[in-house]
Design a protein around this motif. Structure first.
Motif, PDB file in Angstrom:
ATOM      1  N   ASN A  76      49.026   7.338  76.939  1.00 18.18           N
ATOM      2  CA  ASN A  76      50.306   7.550  76.271  1.00 18.18           C
ATOM      3  C   ASN A  76      50.024   8.036  74.846  1.00 18.18           C
ATOM      4  O   ASN A  76      50.086   7.273  73.893  1.00 18.18           O
ATOM      5  CB  ASN A  76      51.087   6.228  76.272  1.00 18.18           C
ATOM      6  CG  ASN A  76      52.486   6.361  75.689  1.00 18.18           C
ATOM      7  OD1 ASN A  76      53.182   7.332  75.937  1.00 18.18           O
ATOM      8  ND2 ASN A  76      52.895   5.364  74.909  1.00 18.18           N
ATOM      9  N   THR A  79      46.370   8.021  71.056  1.00 23.53           N
ATOM     10  CA  THR A  79      46.270   6.682  70.463  1.00 23.53           C
ATOM     11  C   THR A  79      45.942   5.610  71.500  1.00 23.53           C
ATOM     12  O   THR A  79      45.121   4.746  71.262  1.00 23.53           O
ATOM     13  CB  THR A  79      47.600   6.303  69.777  1.00 23.53           C
ATOM     14  OG1 THR A  79      48.192   7.490  69.269  1.00 23.53           O
ATOM     15  CG2 THR A  79      47.381   5.315  68.675  1.00 23.53           C
ATOM     16  N   GLU A  80      46.603   5.673  72.652  1.00 20.45           N
ATOM     17  CA  GLU A  80      46.344   4.639  73.661  1.00 20.45           C
ATOM     18  C   GLU A  80      44.875   4.656  74.089  1.00 20.45           C
ATOM     19  O   GLU A  80      44.255   3.609  74.245  1.00 20.45           O
ATOM     20  CB  GLU A  80      47.236   4.814  74.897  1.00 20.45           C
ATOM     21  CG  GLU A  80      47.087   3.607  75.824  1.00 20.45           C
ATOM     22  CD  GLU A  80      47.685   3.790  77.216  1.00 20.45           C
ATOM     23  OE1 GLU A  80      48.031   4.920  77.600  1.00 20.45           O
ATOM     24  OE2 GLU A  80      47.768   2.777  77.930  1.00 20.45           O
ATOM     25  N   PHE A  83      42.609   3.125  71.343  1.00 20.28           N
ATOM     26  CA  PHE A  83      42.664   1.663  71.332  1.00 20.28           C
ATOM     27  C   PHE A  83      41.927   1.076  72.543  1.00 20.28           C
ATOM     28  O   PHE A  83      41.212   0.092  72.420  1.00 20.28           O
ATOM     29  CB  PHE A  83      44.119   1.179  71.279  1.00 20.28           C
ATOM     30  CG  PHE A  83      44.693   1.185  69.880  1.00 20.28           C
ATOM     31  CD1 PHE A  83      44.950   2.386  69.216  1.00 20.28           C
ATOM     32  CD2 PHE A  83      44.950  -0.004  69.205  1.00 20.28           C
ATOM     33  CE1 PHE A  83      45.462   2.395  67.921  1.00 20.28           C
ATOM     34  CE2 PHE A  83      45.465  -0.004  67.907  1.00 20.28           C
ATOM     35  CZ  PHE A  83      45.721   1.197  67.265  1.00 20.28           C
ATOM     36  N   ARG A 215      54.232  12.485  74.195  1.00 19.24           N
ATOM     37  CA  ARG A 215      53.095  11.565  74.285  1.00 19.24           C
ATOM     38  C   ARG A 215      52.146  11.860  75.435  1.00 19.24           C
ATOM     39  O   ARG A 215      52.383  11.440  76.568  1.00 19.24           O
ATOM     40  CB  ARG A 215      53.546  10.095  74.401  1.00 19.24           C
ATOM     41  CG  ARG A 215      54.656   9.650  73.507  1.00 19.24           C
ATOM     42  CD  ARG A 215      54.385   9.809  72.027  1.00 19.24           C
ATOM     43  NE  ARG A 215      53.218   9.067  71.587  1.00 19.24           N
ATOM     44  CZ  ARG A 215      52.330   9.554  70.733  1.00 19.24           C
ATOM     45  NH1 ARG A 215      52.435  10.769  70.239  1.00 19.24           N
ATOM     46  NH2 ARG A 215      51.305   8.832  70.374  1.00 19.24           N
ATOM     47  N   ARG A 234      43.664  -1.191  81.100  1.00 17.34           N
ATOM     48  CA  ARG A 234      44.844  -0.408  80.755  1.00 17.34           C
ATOM     49  C   ARG A 234      46.119  -0.950  81.390  1.00 17.34           C
ATOM     50  O   ARG A 234      46.120  -1.593  82.426  1.00 17.34           O
ATOM     51  CB  ARG A 234      44.644   1.050  81.130  1.00 17.34           C
ATOM     52  CG  ARG A 234      44.631   1.298  82.617  1.00 17.34           C
ATOM     53  CD  ARG A 234      44.421   2.757  82.868  1.00 17.34           C
ATOM     54  NE  ARG A 234      45.404   3.504  82.118  1.00 17.34           N
ATOM     55  CZ  ARG A 234      45.606   4.790  82.225  1.00 17.34           C
ATOM     56  NH1 ARG A 234      44.871   5.478  83.052  1.00 17.34           N
ATOM     57  NH2 ARG A 234      46.532   5.383  81.538  1.00 17.34           N
ATOM     58  N   SER A 238      51.227   4.046  82.021  1.00 18.46           N
ATOM     59  CA  SER A 238      51.485   4.234  80.594  1.00 18.46           C
ATOM     60  C   SER A 238      51.899   5.661  80.248  1.00 18.46           C
ATOM     61  O   SER A 238      52.549   5.892  79.247  1.00 18.46           O
ATOM     62  CB  SER A 238      50.287   3.788  79.757  1.00 18.46           C
ATOM     63  OG  SER A 238      49.233   4.690  79.922  1.00 18.46           O
TER      64      SER A 238
ATOM     65  N   ASN B  76      56.635   1.106  75.495  1.00 15.80           N
ATOM     66  CA  ASN B  76      56.410   2.098  76.539  1.00 15.80           C
ATOM     67  C   ASN B  76      56.470   1.387  77.894  1.00 15.80           C
ATOM     68  O   ASN B  76      55.471   1.074  78.509  1.00 15.80           O
ATOM     69  CB  ASN B  76      55.028   2.731  76.327  1.00 15.80           C
ATOM     70  CG  ASN B  76      54.729   3.861  77.309  1.00 15.80           C
ATOM     71  OD1 ASN B  76      55.606   4.650  77.651  1.00 15.80           O
ATOM     72  ND2 ASN B  76      53.489   3.922  77.758  1.00 15.80           N
ATOM     73  N   ARG B 106      47.479 -10.861  84.309  1.00 18.07           N
ATOM     74  CA  ARG B 106      46.559  -9.865  83.731  1.00 18.07           C
ATOM     75  C   ARG B 106      46.671  -9.855  82.214  1.00 18.07           C
ATOM     76  O   ARG B 106      45.679  -9.821  81.501  1.00 18.07           O
ATOM     77  CB  ARG B 106      46.903  -8.467  84.247  1.00 18.07           C
ATOM     78  CG  ARG B 106      46.087  -8.024  85.430  1.00 18.07           C
ATOM     79  CD  ARG B 106      46.283  -6.518  85.639  1.00 18.07           C
ATOM     80  NE  ARG B 106      45.335  -5.718  84.909  1.00 18.07           N
ATOM     81  CZ  ARG B 106      45.607  -4.549  84.328  1.00 18.07           C
ATOM     82  NH1 ARG B 106      46.819  -4.039  84.375  1.00 18.07           N
ATOM     83  NH2 ARG B 106      44.675  -3.885  83.696  1.00 18.07           N
ATOM     84  N   ARG B 215      59.732   5.398  81.240  1.00 19.98           N
ATOM     85  CA  ARG B 215      59.091   4.299  80.503  1.00 19.98           C
ATOM     86  C   ARG B 215      59.885   3.824  79.295  1.00 19.98           C
ATOM     87  O   ARG B 215      59.785   4.390  78.209  1.00 19.98           O
ATOM     88  CB  ARG B 215      57.677   4.666  80.028  1.00 19.98           C
ATOM     89  CG  ARG B 215      56.793   5.388  81.003  1.00 19.98           C
ATOM     90  CD  ARG B 215      56.528   4.654  82.303  1.00 19.98           C
ATOM     91  NE  ARG B 215      55.926   3.356  82.101  1.00 19.98           N
ATOM     92  CZ  ARG B 215      56.293   2.265  82.759  1.00 19.98           C
ATOM     93  NH1 ARG B 215      57.259   2.301  83.642  1.00 19.98           N
ATOM     94  NH2 ARG B 215      55.692   1.125  82.539  1.00 19.98           N
ATOM     95  N   GLU B 235      50.571   0.150  68.845  1.00 18.50           N
ATOM     96  CA  GLU B 235      50.155   1.525  68.630  1.00 18.50           C
ATOM     97  C   GLU B 235      51.372   2.322  68.166  1.00 18.50           C
ATOM     98  O   GLU B 235      52.472   2.096  68.640  1.00 18.50           O
ATOM     99  CB  GLU B 235      49.604   2.106  69.938  1.00 18.50           C
ATOM    100  CG  GLU B 235      48.351   1.379  70.391  1.00 18.50           C
ATOM    101  CD  GLU B 235      48.010   1.607  71.847  1.00 18.50           C
ATOM    102  OE1 GLU B 235      48.465   2.599  72.427  1.00 18.50           O
ATOM    103  OE2 GLU B 235      47.288   0.772  72.402  1.00 18.50           O
ATOM    104  N   TRP B 237      54.175   5.228  67.725  1.00 15.56           N
ATOM    105  CA  TRP B 237      54.894   6.207  68.571  1.00 15.56           C
ATOM    106  C   TRP B 237      54.726   5.951  70.062  1.00 15.56           C
ATOM    107  O   TRP B 237      54.648   6.895  70.847  1.00 15.56           O
ATOM    108  CB  TRP B 237      54.398   7.644  68.307  1.00 15.56           C
ATOM    109  CG  TRP B 237      54.261   8.018  66.885  1.00 15.56           C
ATOM    110  CD1 TRP B 237      55.284   8.203  65.995  1.00 15.56           C
ATOM    111  CD2 TRP B 237      53.048   8.272  66.160  1.00 15.56           C
ATOM    112  NE1 TRP B 237      54.779   8.552  64.771  1.00 15.56           N
ATOM    113  CE2 TRP B 237      53.407   8.609  64.849  1.00 15.56           C
ATOM    114  CE3 TRP B 237      51.697   8.249  66.512  1.00 15.56           C
ATOM    115  CZ2 TRP B 237      52.457   8.914  63.881  1.00 15.56           C
ATOM    116  CZ3 TRP B 237      50.760   8.548  65.543  1.00 15.56           C
ATOM    117  CH2 TRP B 237      51.134   8.881  64.250  1.00 15.56           C
ATOM    118  N   ASN B 240      58.188   7.427  74.046  1.00 15.97           N
ATOM    119  CA  ASN B 240      58.367   8.877  73.942  1.00 15.97           C
ATOM    120  C   ASN B 240      59.816   9.227  73.628  1.00 15.97           C
ATOM    121  O   ASN B 240      60.732   8.426  73.773  1.00 15.97           O
ATOM    122  CB  ASN B 240      57.873   9.569  75.216  1.00 15.97           C
ATOM    123  CG  ASN B 240      58.778   9.301  76.393  1.00 15.97           C
ATOM    124  OD1 ASN B 240      59.840   9.904  76.526  1.00 15.97           O
ATOM    125  ND2 ASN B 240      58.389   8.367  77.250  1.00 15.97           N
TER     126      ASN B 240
END
Lengths: 350, 350
Positions: A76, A79-80, A83, A215, A234, A238, B76, B106, B215, B235, B237, B240
């Protein structure tokens, strides 16, 4: 002060009017109509979950990069992936080459790792041997290439030398290539060509493909263990379905790509030359779609305010590590906007 | 076996044809044309970053829920908020009321916390006093309400009693209300009415508003310290711009909302009654838009395969904690599809 550029929303809320945004580094082109049509035609797919494995999207990205689908991880926004990478690597100490994008430091710290910085040399060039000498106990080196905010691009040879050195001691290199498509002949210069297990490449469709709102970012890696670790960590689904749709199509839109390539080639030179003519500032020659400027005497925040009064939002770059209160950063946009920005800068500075 | 329902993509890749998807719990309605128009009209905004503070979107969600903008955090999908919550709370032990959605476990584990489970009582009802007795050293209780996959809804009184107890010992309650809008008169029954500092409410636009592809999820909290912690960790932004656009409009689309409310009220009763007529299975009466079914003898995975041959993808629910290999879950859809699903189930089971 904002950690990032581009807060045109706050500016609009405070000023009640639109501004010319020179603070975020997005190609100044509209998405092609063909892309718009794809979205409209596929509107009903919003009512489905995205493919949790993102097969079609990852296949397209693999084809675009000449790698295999299993080497591609999508996120996404870049950035995702950044991280997730920092959370997933087995390392305690990370070295960031700076001044650079602030999110690397945030991602390292939020993953509970220790961060230190290596400063670019004179003129924001990179002396790779000095960097190698400075690695010490650091296990990962982070480099943005071309670098935000300096606009400088490091050669493949330099990065290969660095990756070689790191490999000998089981260490890693993280290369953020979010802006690489703005570099002339980038396909011959990307670190992805090295196909090395210890190099992770980060990419974004945000900049060159002008879709920050939607994104989409991705990573390329040949480290299967790390990719599994990222997959395990993850969050599902996303990447949204519109990003998936647009992404897998736009990267093969030759007309759009040529148009952006031709524009940046001409415009970065023109913009730099025009900036050189303005007294009171030293523009740093750029290889990409934004330019860092050192103000000889004035403060960035003052110039930012004065420019805003003229309807142009620029980036106060003084919160980048190793920069002072005298640095601003400007995006490079279409000629008409650039002329307006240059005119405003002249009025403000001269 | 998949951790989630809805992998229609893999099914299509393997079978080469579309199936009727009864495995993901999405309202079977198309997004209104008005929403489509909003997206088309705002297509150029894809070329901007979203508002990093999401002011307009959060204002709309606050209005929809009768709370203040500072109580709203957007993500998101609900998943992002769930993961952020687990990373941000100061707690080591989390108790999950199960069988329930697998991502809670999880998220708890990935945040380095310890997880344990409390099992619903007979008929998937919740004996709140027994739950309270079982809390022990756990610092957070997670409950999905209405619960996925059982379809049962716990009253506001029960949850208030639980929150009261937790508050006395400085502990927290996390309520996932992703499906609450399918509950009759949900506005009088949501835990958000309690406006308590120790209750965090998770919501999704994925289900009722049928936009899993796009999302959008959000959290409601009155714990300012926790919200700051989440903000520091998130994170930038992550939501979207299309999700932002659709989200802030669709939650006020009375026509759409009434249409979905009227459908679920009638269809959940009809579907349950029809399922009761089929030998070899025990449907669990549901209050929401999906239904859990216990197979008397047959195995879930066999029934899933047989149903797939008839072009209907159902959820093998045997990997939910505390469920056995004899459980399946079906979404509730439009009457025509439901008739087809019922017919297929009859053929397969009888």
């Amino acid at each position: 002060m904002d950690l990032h550029g581009g807060n045109i929303y706050r500016v609009k809320r405070e000023r009640g009017e639109e501004v010319l945004d020179y603070s975020s580094n997005i190609a100044p082109f509209k998405l092609p109509n063909s892309i718009k049509e794809i979205v409209v035609e596929n509107f009903d797919k919003l009512e489905r979950y995205p493919d949790i494995d993102y097969i079609e999207l990852r296949e397209a990205i693999a084809k675009y990069n000449g790698c295999d689908i299993e080497n591609v991880v999508v996120g996404n926004g870049a950035t995702e992936i950044l991280f997730l990478y920092m959370k997933s690597i087995k390392a305690n100490k990370v070295l960031i080459v700076a001044p650079t994008f602030a999110e690397y430091e945030r991602a390292v710290k939020l993953s509970g790792k220790e961060v230190s910085f290596f400063k670019y040399q004179e003129g924001y060039e990179l002396d790779i041997e000095r960097l190698i000498e400075s690695i010490g106990e650091n296990e990962v080196v982070v480099i943005c290439n071309p670098n935000n905010p300096t606009g400088k691009f490091q050669s493949l040879e330099k990065l290969e030398r660095l990756a070689d050195f790191l490999e000998r001691t089981g260490k890693k290199l993280f290369v953020d290539e979010a802006f690489i498509e703005f570099i002339n002949d980038w396909r011959d210069k990307t670190s992805a060509l090295l196909k090395r297990e210890n190099i992770f490449i980060l990419r974004a469709l945000t900049k060159f493909y002008a879709m920050p709102g939607i994104r989409l970012g991705y990573g390329i890696s040949y480290d299967m263990e790390l990719l599994k670790e990222i997959k395990d960590k993850r969050e599902p689904w996303s990447v949204n379905i519109i990003a998936e749709l647009i992404g897998k199509n736009i990267i093969f839109d030759k007309e759009y790509i040529e148009c952006v390539e031709n524009w940046i080639e001409i415009e970065k030179r023109w913009f730099y030359k025009e900036l050189l003519k303005i007294d009171g500032m030293i523009p740093i020659e750029t290889e990409t779609n934004f330019i860092l400027i050192e103000l000889k005497e004035r403060k960035a925040k003052d110039i930012q305010s004065l420019m805003l009064e003229k309807g142009v939002l620029i980036r106060d770059a003084s919160n980048f590590k190793f920069l002072t209160e005298n640095y601003i950063r400007l995006a490079i946009k279409d000629r008409e906007s650039n002329e307006r920005a240059i005119k405003s800068l002249k009025e403000v500075l001269m």
